[in-house]
Design a protein around this motif. Structure first.
Motif, PDB file in Angstrom:
ATOM      1  N   GLY A  64       0.776  -1.224   0.000  1.00 58.23           N
ATOM      2  CA  GLY A  64       0.000   0.000   0.000  1.00 58.23           C
ATOM      3  C   GLY A  64       0.807   1.273   0.000  1.00 58.23           C
ATOM      4  N   VAL A  65       2.146   1.170  -0.052  1.00 59.11           N
ATOM      5  CA  VAL A  65       2.980   2.368  -0.032  1.00 59.11           C
ATOM      6  C   VAL A  65       3.559   2.579  -1.409  1.00 59.11           C
ATOM      7  CG1 VAL A  65       5.012   3.455   0.950  1.00 59.11           C
ATOM      8  CG2 VAL A  65       3.527   2.065   2.396  1.00 59.11           C
ATOM      9  N   ALA A  66       3.527   3.749  -1.918  1.00 55.68           N
ATOM     10  CA  ALA A  66       4.066   4.066  -3.230  1.00 55.68           C
ATOM     11  C   ALA A  66       4.787   5.380  -3.150  1.00 55.68           C
ATOM     12  CB  ALA A  66       2.940   4.146  -4.277  1.00 55.68           C
ATOM     13  N   ARG A  67       5.700   5.609  -4.082  1.00 58.69           N
ATOM     14  CA  ARG A  67       6.393   6.876  -4.131  1.00 58.69           C
ATOM     15  C   ARG A  67       5.443   7.983  -4.552  1.00 58.69           C
ATOM     16  NH1 ARG A  67      12.218   5.294  -6.904  1.00 58.69           N
ATOM     17  NH2 ARG A  67      12.851   3.803  -5.336  1.00 58.69           N
ATOM     18  N   ALA A 151      -0.291   3.790 -15.611  1.00 57.79           N
ATOM     19  CA  ALA A 151      -1.620   3.397 -15.155  1.00 57.79           C
ATOM     20  C   ALA A 151      -1.606   1.998 -14.541  1.00 57.79           C
ATOM     21  CB  ALA A 151      -2.606   3.453 -16.321  1.00 57.79           C
ATOM     22  N   THR A 152      -0.845   1.091 -15.137  1.00 52.86           N
ATOM     23  CA  THR A 152      -0.763  -0.264 -14.588  1.00 52.86           C
ATOM     24  C   THR A 152      -0.101  -0.259 -13.217  1.00 52.86           C
ATOM     25  OG1 THR A 152      -0.628  -1.177 -16.838  1.00 52.86           O
ATOM     26  CG2 THR A 152       0.064  -2.600 -15.024  1.00 52.86           C
ATOM     27  N   LYS A 153       0.948   0.530 -13.044  1.00 53.44           N
ATOM     28  CA  LYS A 153       1.610   0.592 -11.740  1.00 53.44           C
ATOM     29  C   LYS A 153       0.666   1.136 -10.674  1.00 53.44           C
ATOM     30  CE  LYS A 153       5.310   2.924 -13.019  1.00 53.44           C
ATOM     31  NZ  LYS A 153       6.644   3.556 -12.901  1.00 53.44           N
ATOM     32  N   THR A 154      -0.107   2.154 -11.028  1.00 53.76           N
ATOM     33  CA  THR A 154      -1.079   2.681 -10.080  1.00 53.76           C
ATOM     34  C   THR A 154      -2.088   1.609  -9.690  1.00 53.76           C
ATOM     35  OG1 THR A 154      -0.866   4.943 -10.914  1.00 53.76           O
ATOM     36  CG2 THR A 154      -2.909   4.390  -9.778  1.00 53.76           C
ATOM     37  N   GLY A 155      -2.572   0.846 -10.663  1.00 58.52           N
ATOM     38  CA  GLY A 155      -3.527  -0.213 -10.370  1.00 58.52           C
ATOM     39  C   GLY A 155      -2.933  -1.332  -9.535  1.00 58.52           C
ATOM     40  N   ILE A 156      -1.687  -1.698  -9.806  1.00 54.86           N
ATOM     41  CA  ILE A 156      -1.047  -2.769  -9.034  1.00 54.86           C
ATOM     42  C   ILE A 156      -0.867  -2.351  -7.582  1.00 54.86           C
ATOM     43  CG2 ILE A 156       1.101  -4.051  -8.736  1.00 54.86           C
ATOM     44  CD1 ILE A 156       1.361  -4.169 -11.753  1.00 54.86           C
ATOM     45  N   VAL A 157      -0.418  -1.126  -7.368  1.00 63.12           N
ATOM     46  CA  VAL A 157      -0.245  -0.643  -5.998  1.00 63.12           C
ATOM     47  C   VAL A 157      -1.577  -0.668  -5.246  1.00 63.12           C
ATOM     48  CG1 VAL A 157       0.325   1.387  -4.610  1.00 63.12           C
ATOM     49  CG2 VAL A 157       1.790   0.745  -6.506  1.00 63.12           C
ATOM     50  N   GLU A 158      -2.651  -0.256  -5.916  1.00 62.26           N
ATOM     51  CA  GLU A 158      -3.974  -0.278  -5.279  1.00 62.26           C
ATOM     52  C   GLU A 158      -4.420  -1.708  -4.993  1.00 62.26           C
ATOM     53  OE1 GLU A 158      -7.513   1.431  -3.736  1.00 62.26           O
ATOM     54  OE2 GLU A 158      -5.478   2.165  -4.124  1.00 62.26           O
ATOM     55  N   ALA A 159      -4.159  -2.640  -5.920  1.00 59.32           N
ATOM     56  CA  ALA A 159      -4.535  -4.043  -5.696  1.00 59.32           C
ATOM     57  C   ALA A 159      -3.778  -4.630  -4.508  1.00 59.32           C
ATOM     58  CB  ALA A 159      -4.267  -4.855  -6.961  1.00 59.32           C
ATOM     59  N   ASP A 254      11.007  -2.766  -7.474  1.00 59.10           N
ATOM     60  CA  ASP A 254      10.672  -1.389  -7.132  1.00 59.10           C
ATOM     61  C   ASP A 254       9.771  -0.855  -8.241  1.00 59.10           C
ATOM     62  OD1 ASP A 254      12.649   1.585  -6.374  1.00 59.10           O
ATOM     63  OD2 ASP A 254      10.528   1.155  -6.237  1.00 59.10           O
ATOM     64  N   LEU A 255       8.457  -0.882  -7.985  1.00 60.22           N
ATOM     65  CA  LEU A 255       7.509  -0.515  -9.027  1.00 60.22           C
ATOM     66  C   LEU A 255       7.750   0.896  -9.546  1.00 60.22           C
ATOM     67  CD1 LEU A 255       4.168  -2.029  -7.681  1.00 60.22           C
ATOM     68  CD2 LEU A 255       5.433  -2.730  -9.704  1.00 60.22           C
ATOM     69  N   ALA A 256       8.119   1.784  -8.648  1.00 61.67           N
ATOM     70  CA  ALA A 256       8.343   3.157  -9.090  1.00 61.67           C
ATOM     71  C   ALA A 256       9.518   3.264 -10.039  1.00 61.67           C
ATOM     72  CB  ALA A 256       8.561   4.064  -7.877  1.00 61.67           C
ATOM     73  N   LEU A 268       9.380  -4.919 -16.748  1.00 61.26           N
ATOM     74  CA  LEU A 268       9.026  -5.875 -15.702  1.00 61.26           C
ATOM     75  C   LEU A 268       9.666  -7.226 -15.975  1.00 61.26           C
ATOM     76  CD1 LEU A 268       7.349  -6.658 -13.199  1.00 61.26           C
ATOM     77  CD2 LEU A 268       5.448  -7.152 -14.751  1.00 61.26           C
ATOM     78  N   LEU A 269       9.659  -7.647 -17.237  1.00 58.39           N
ATOM     79  CA  LEU A 269      10.282  -8.908 -17.613  1.00 58.39           C
ATOM     80  C   LEU A 269      11.790  -8.862 -17.366  1.00 58.39           C
ATOM     81  CD1 LEU A 269       9.377 -11.624 -18.895  1.00 58.39           C
ATOM     82  CD2 LEU A 269      10.086 -10.694 -21.094  1.00 58.39           C
ATOM     83  N   CYS A 270      12.421  -7.746 -17.701  1.00 58.92           N
ATOM     84  CA  CYS A 270      13.863  -7.605 -17.448  1.00 58.92           C
ATOM     85  C   CYS A 270      14.171  -7.610 -15.959  1.00 58.92           C
ATOM     86  CB  CYS A 270      14.378  -6.317 -18.084  1.00 58.92           C
ATOM     87  SG  CYS A 270      14.365  -6.293 -19.895  1.00 58.92           S
ATOM     88  N   MET A 271      13.295  -7.011 -15.159  1.00 62.68           N
ATOM     89  CA  MET A 271      13.501  -7.002 -13.717  1.00 62.68           C
ATOM     90  C   MET A 271      13.434  -8.411 -13.140  1.00 62.68           C
ATOM     91  SD  MET A 271      14.106  -5.019 -11.118  1.00 62.68           S
ATOM     92  CE  MET A 271      13.608  -3.369 -11.641  1.00 62.68           C
ATOM     93  N   LEU A 272      12.465  -9.214 -13.582  1.00 62.22           N
ATOM     94  CA  LEU A 272      12.373 -10.589 -13.105  1.00 62.22           C
ATOM     95  C   LEU A 272      13.538 -11.421 -13.623  1.00 62.22           C
ATOM     96  CD1 LEU A 272       8.528 -11.195 -13.525  1.00 62.22           C
ATOM     97  CD2 LEU A 272       9.780 -10.779 -11.402  1.00 62.22           C
TER      98      LEU A 272
END
Length: 413
Positions: A64-67, A151-159, A254-256, A268-272
């Motif tokens: 629930g915490v985001a930059r 937009a996807t990052k915002t949605g993931i943080v909310e989920a 780090d989603l941000a 995201l794929l490169c991060m994984l």
């Protein structure tokens, strides 16, 4: 002796060792000694080394915490009563999707406990169309367009804030069949080692005829570059944006720090891949109904390659020089500089020969060829080592009534 007094001595010892390792290449050895000396005795250098070491173990983003730059516009009060025990959350980034957003949300509600629509500063305010769709639909809005990634990052943080265990990213253009969402969640539950499930549109060659030719050619070239950058050499469809994430895994990156707009899925794929996580590809058909894509081909050609090159270099640095040093590291350290030197040396000698009109001695030509062949072979061995140590990519095939099953390897008679 205090730690401060031991630091210069340790730095000198490291520098001497580096010089001995690279004695074959005097210039490279000198640069290595200078870099290590600066990094060992200066505060900026120590901070840089600490930053490099942290690339392989990014801190977990608290639930629930985001930059600050990720904070979305709060939802309307009537959408705030959302169940906190949701299992599957579908995130839908929406922009200029007024004609399709209602149908996509309706389909998503059949397969998910929670649907999060992120209106990415859409001029038509398409999010307002589904704001009253029910207590399981939450609508967020950006005042400034940040692209599909933002937009996807915002949605993931909310989920994650609402306690979702699995997060599915679904586009608002109605080109993704929500019937595959249960299959993707089943794969995450059946294979605990899998952190990401992506769609694979190219498993059936007949589906390639439904894809526009320009997009097919572009995907082929981009796929090759993504394989270098991510380390997933056996992935087939890395550009597919239909994906499902395990919440425990998505908290780690780090989603941000992930890219926004259309580079998000690749980043995201490169991060994984940097963390050598196991992923899976689920076979599914491609759906193209004539919708206009807002993805700019010139933008991809000029912005994606530099970013992919940066991710490739970061992966090599972290996985082969920081996390561990192996046979692939040694082949690359010797082979790549040798190959570059051979090319530059041969080009220089060729240019001198053209200008002077005098053929170069046979020994010079043989030396250039020998250096090139040796550097090429060592670089090729480093590449083969990287391919053989690629993180596992499961190939999954939907099985009606039985969830998913791992695709069997093709046998030749």
């Amino acid at each position: 002796m205090s730690s401060e007094s031991r630091r210069p001595a340790a730095a000198i010892a490291v520098c001497v060792a580096a010089g001995l390792i690279f004695y074959v290449f005097p210039l490279l050895g000198a640069l290595a000694v200078l870099a290590l000396l600066i990094a060992s005795v200066t505060p900026p250098g120590t901070r840089f080394l600490a930053r490099v070491a942290e690339l392989g173990r990014r801190p977990v983003v608290p639930n629930g915490v985001a930059r600050r730059e990720m904070a979305p516009v709060p939802a309307e009060p009537e959408t705030a009563d959302i169940p906190c025990d949701c299992r599957v959350a579908v995130v839908i980034p929406a922009y200029r999707a007024r004609a399709t957003i209602a149908g996509v949300v309706e389909s998503a509600l059949r397969v998910a406990d929670l649907v999060i629509v992120v209106d990415d500063a859409c001029p038509d305010r398409c999010g307002d169309l589904v704001r009253g769709a029910g207590p399981r639909v939450r609508v967020l809005r950006h005042e400034v367009n940040r692209g599909v990634g933002g937009a996807t990052k915002t949605g993931i943080v909310e989920a994650l804030r609402l306690g979702a265990r699995y997060v599915v990213k679904l586009d608002a253009d109605d080109q993704m069949d929500t019937a595959f969402v249960p299959e993707m969640i089943a794969a995450l539950e059946r294979f605990p080692e899998v952190d990401l499930v992506k769609g694979n549109r190219f498993a059936d060659p007949s589906t390639l005829r439904t894809m526009p030719a320009a997009r097919l050619i572009g995907n082929a070239g981009l796929t090759l570059m993504i394989k270098f950058s991510s380390g997933y050499w056996t992935i087939v469809d890395p550009t597919n944006g239909f994906l499902a994430l395990r919440a425990d895994a998505v908290r780690e990156p780090d989603l941000a720090g992930l890219a926004e707009r259309y580079f998000f899925e690749i980043d995201l794929l490169c991060m994984l891949g940097l963390r050598r996580r196991t992923i899976a590809e689920l076979e599914m058909p491609a759906i193209y109904a004539g919708e206009h894509s807002s993805l700019s081909i010139p933008n991809v050609l000029f912005t994606f390659p530099p970013r992919l090159a940066a991710r490739f270099l970061r992966r090599l640095l972290v996985n082969y020089l920081v996390v561990e040093i192996n046979l692939g590291s040694l082949c690359g350290i010797v082979g790549i500089p040798l190959l570059l030197f051979a090319v530059l040396f041969g080009a220089h000698e060729w240019a001198v020969s053209l200008q002077s009109g005098i053929e170069r001695p046979t020994g010079t030509i043989v030396l250039a060829l020998l250096l090139f062949m040796t550097g090429f072979q060592l670089s090729l061995q480093a590449l083969m080592y990287d391919v053989q140590s690629t993180p596992r990519t499961l190939k999954l095939r939907p099985s009606r009534g039985h969830g998913v099953r791992e695709a069997e390897p093709v046998r030749t008679s």
